[in-house]
Write a protein that holds these residues in place. Structure first.
Motif, mmCIF file in Angstrom:
data_model
loop_
_atom_site.group_PDB
_atom_site.id
_atom_site.type_symbol
_atom_site.label_atom_id
_atom_site.label_comp_id
_atom_site.label_asym_id
_atom_site.label_seq_id
_atom_site.Cartn_x
_atom_site.Cartn_y
_atom_site.Cartn_z
ATOM 1 N N VAL A 30 -5.884 -25.071 -7.210
ATOM 2 C CA VAL A 30 -6.951 -26.017 -6.894
ATOM 3 C C VAL A 30 -7.437 -25.835 -5.450
ATOM 4 C CG1 VAL A 30 -5.477 -27.940 -6.130
ATOM 5 C CG2 VAL A 30 -7.673 -28.405 -7.208
ATOM 6 N N ILE A 31 -6.592 -25.290 -4.555
ATOM 7 C CA ILE A 31 -7.008 -25.102 -3.163
ATOM 8 C C ILE A 31 -8.067 -24.014 -3.011
ATOM 9 C CG2 ILE A 31 -4.807 -25.920 -2.224
ATOM 10 C CD1 ILE A 31 -4.076 -23.014 -1.626
ATOM 11 N N LEU A 32 -8.229 -23.175 -4.045
ATOM 12 C CA LEU A 32 -9.199 -22.086 -3.961
ATOM 13 C C LEU A 32 -10.630 -22.567 -4.125
ATOM 14 C CD1 LEU A 32 -7.305 -19.292 -5.899
ATOM 15 C CD2 LEU A 32 -7.659 -19.472 -3.444
ATOM 16 N N GLY A 33 -10.864 -23.632 -4.874
ATOM 17 C CA GLY A 33 -12.173 -24.239 -5.058
ATOM 18 C C GLY A 33 -13.376 -23.316 -4.996
ATOM 19 N N GLY A 34 -13.752 -22.701 -6.114
ATOM 20 C CA GLY A 34 -14.926 -21.836 -6.164
ATOM 21 C C GLY A 34 -14.660 -20.406 -5.742
ATOM 22 N N VAL A 35 -13.402 -20.008 -5.675
ATOM 23 C CA VAL A 35 -13.044 -18.643 -5.305
ATOM 24 C C VAL A 35 -12.079 -18.090 -6.349
ATOM 25 C CG1 VAL A 35 -11.856 -17.211 -3.586
ATOM 26 C CG2 VAL A 35 -13.286 -19.113 -2.845
ATOM 27 N N THR A 36 -12.290 -16.852 -6.736
ATOM 28 C CA THR A 36 -11.338 -16.142 -7.593
ATOM 29 C C THR A 36 -10.636 -15.110 -6.731
ATOM 30 O OG1 THR A 36 -12.694 -16.410 -9.567
ATOM 31 C CG2 THR A 36 -11.048 -14.665 -9.613
ATOM 32 N N CYS A 37 -9.325 -15.131 -6.754
ATOM 33 C CA CYS A 37 -8.528 -14.191 -5.969
ATOM 34 C C CYS A 37 -7.788 -13.268 -6.937
ATOM 35 C CB CYS A 37 -7.544 -14.944 -5.087
ATOM 36 S SG CYS A 37 -6.585 -13.860 -4.034
ATOM 37 N N THR A 38 -8.060 -11.983 -6.849
ATOM 38 C CA THR A 38 -7.347 -10.993 -7.654
ATOM 39 C C THR A 38 -6.367 -10.271 -6.740
ATOM 40 O OG1 THR A 38 -9.226 -10.722 -9.132
ATOM 41 C CG2 THR A 38 -7.588 -8.952 -9.121
ATOM 42 N N ILE A 39 -5.116 -10.244 -7.165
ATOM 43 C CA ILE A 39 -4.056 -9.639 -6.361
ATOM 44 C C ILE A 39 -3.509 -8.430 -7.100
ATOM 45 C CG2 ILE A 39 -1.803 -10.019 -5.290
ATOM 46 C CD1 ILE A 39 -2.551 -13.054 -5.373
ATOM 47 N N VAL A 40 -3.490 -7.292 -6.416
ATOM 48 C CA VAL A 40 -2.884 -6.074 -6.941
ATOM 49 C C VAL A 40 -1.525 -5.963 -6.272
ATOM 50 C CG1 VAL A 40 -3.081 -3.573 -7.200
ATOM 51 C CG2 VAL A 40 -5.147 -4.984 -7.174
ATOM 52 N N ARG A 41 -0.461 -5.960 -7.056
ATOM 53 C CA ARG A 41 0.893 -5.990 -6.493
ATOM 54 C C ARG A 41 1.177 -4.768 -5.629
ATOM 55 N NH1 ARG A 41 6.532 -5.411 -8.605
ATOM 56 N NH2 ARG A 41 7.688 -7.017 -7.502
ATOM 57 N N SER A 42 0.851 -3.585 -6.103
ATOM 58 C CA SER A 42 1.071 -2.361 -5.331
ATOM 59 C C SER A 42 -0.026 -1.365 -5.675
ATOM 60 C CB SER A 42 2.435 -1.751 -5.642
ATOM 61 O OG SER A 42 2.596 -0.544 -4.958
ATOM 62 N N LEU A 43 -0.677 -0.807 -4.655
ATOM 63 C CA LEU A 43 -1.718 0.189 -4.887
ATOM 64 C C LEU A 43 -1.125 1.561 -5.228
ATOM 65 C CD1 LEU A 43 -4.320 -0.575 -2.098
ATOM 66 C CD2 LEU A 43 -4.456 -1.108 -4.536
ATOM 67 N N ASN A 44 0.155 1.738 -4.928
ATOM 68 C CA ASN A 44 0.791 3.037 -5.145
ATOM 69 C C ASN A 44 2.194 2.830 -5.736
ATOM 70 O OD1 ASN A 44 1.483 5.711 -5.057
ATOM 71 N ND2 ASN A 44 1.913 5.735 -2.875
ATOM 72 N N PRO A 45 2.284 2.330 -6.986
ATOM 73 C CA PRO A 45 3.600 2.070 -7.563
ATOM 74 C C PRO A 45 4.382 3.335 -7.895
ATOM 75 C CG PRO A 45 1.896 1.640 -9.182
ATOM 76 C CD PRO A 45 1.207 1.948 -7.883
ATOM 77 N N ASP A 46 3.752 4.494 -7.805
ATOM 78 C CA ASP A 46 4.468 5.750 -8.094
ATOM 79 C C ASP A 46 5.376 6.079 -6.941
ATOM 80 O OD1 ASP A 46 3.144 6.042 -10.529
ATOM 81 O OD2 ASP A 46 1.509 7.140 -9.588
ATOM 82 N N VAL B 87 0.834 -1.200 0.000
ATOM 83 C CA VAL B 87 0.000 0.000 0.000
ATOM 84 C C VAL B 87 0.870 1.252 0.000
ATOM 85 C CG1 VAL B 87 -1.798 1.261 1.255
ATOM 86 C CG2 VAL B 87 -1.853 -1.228 1.182
ATOM 87 N N GLY B 88 2.050 1.159 0.566
ATOM 88 C CA GLY B 88 2.920 2.319 0.708
ATOM 89 C C GLY B 88 3.873 2.536 -0.449
ATOM 90 N N GLY B 89 3.667 1.903 -1.577
ATOM 91 C CA GLY B 89 4.566 2.098 -2.719
ATOM 92 C C GLY B 89 5.456 0.890 -2.944
ATOM 93 N N ASN B 90 6.713 1.137 -3.124
ATOM 94 C CA ASN B 90 7.647 0.070 -3.473
ATOM 95 C C ASN B 90 8.373 -0.491 -2.248
ATOM 96 O OD1 ASN B 90 7.060 0.149 -6.227
ATOM 97 N ND2 ASN B 90 8.390 1.895 -6.511
ATOM 98 N N ASP B 91 7.640 -0.858 -1.221
ATOM 99 C CA ASP B 91 8.197 -1.482 -0.022
ATOM 100 C C ASP B 91 8.696 -2.879 -0.407
ATOM 101 O OD1 ASP B 91 8.667 -2.785 2.367
ATOM 102 O OD2 ASP B 91 6.714 -2.328 3.234
#
Length: 80
Positions: A64-80, A41-45
């Motif tokens: 396969v362990i997620l079974g019925g779940v989609t997980c979306t991952i955002v690497r950094s909310l503040n890459p600037d 969240v804090g940038g490029n930590d």
């Protein structure tokens, strides 16, 4: 039907920040419930980025362990 080999892991560029950089995201899993994970969240930590990279790769490798779940991952909310 035959089972396809999994696609290789790769971050995908999506959208743009106020500074013009792309957000890096990856989605893993099947339809169903959706989960959003925000990495650094804090940038490029470097520690936060390493942890989110490990999580994304682990979920991709063992989706396969997620079974019925989609997980979306955002690497950094503040890459600037």
């Amino acid at each position: 039907p035959p089972i396809s080999a999994p696609k290789p892991f790769a971050w995908k560029s999506e959208g743009r920040t106020a500074g013009g950089r792309s957000f890096q995201i990856v989605s893993v899993g099947d339809d169903g419930y959706r989960t959003l994970v925000a990495g650094s969240v804090g940038g490029n930590d470097p520690v936060a980025l390493e942890l989110v990279d490990q999580l994304a790769r682990r979920l991709h490798r063992d989706s396969v362990i997620l079974g019925g779940v989609t997980c979306t991952i955002v690497r950094s909310l503040n890459p600037d």
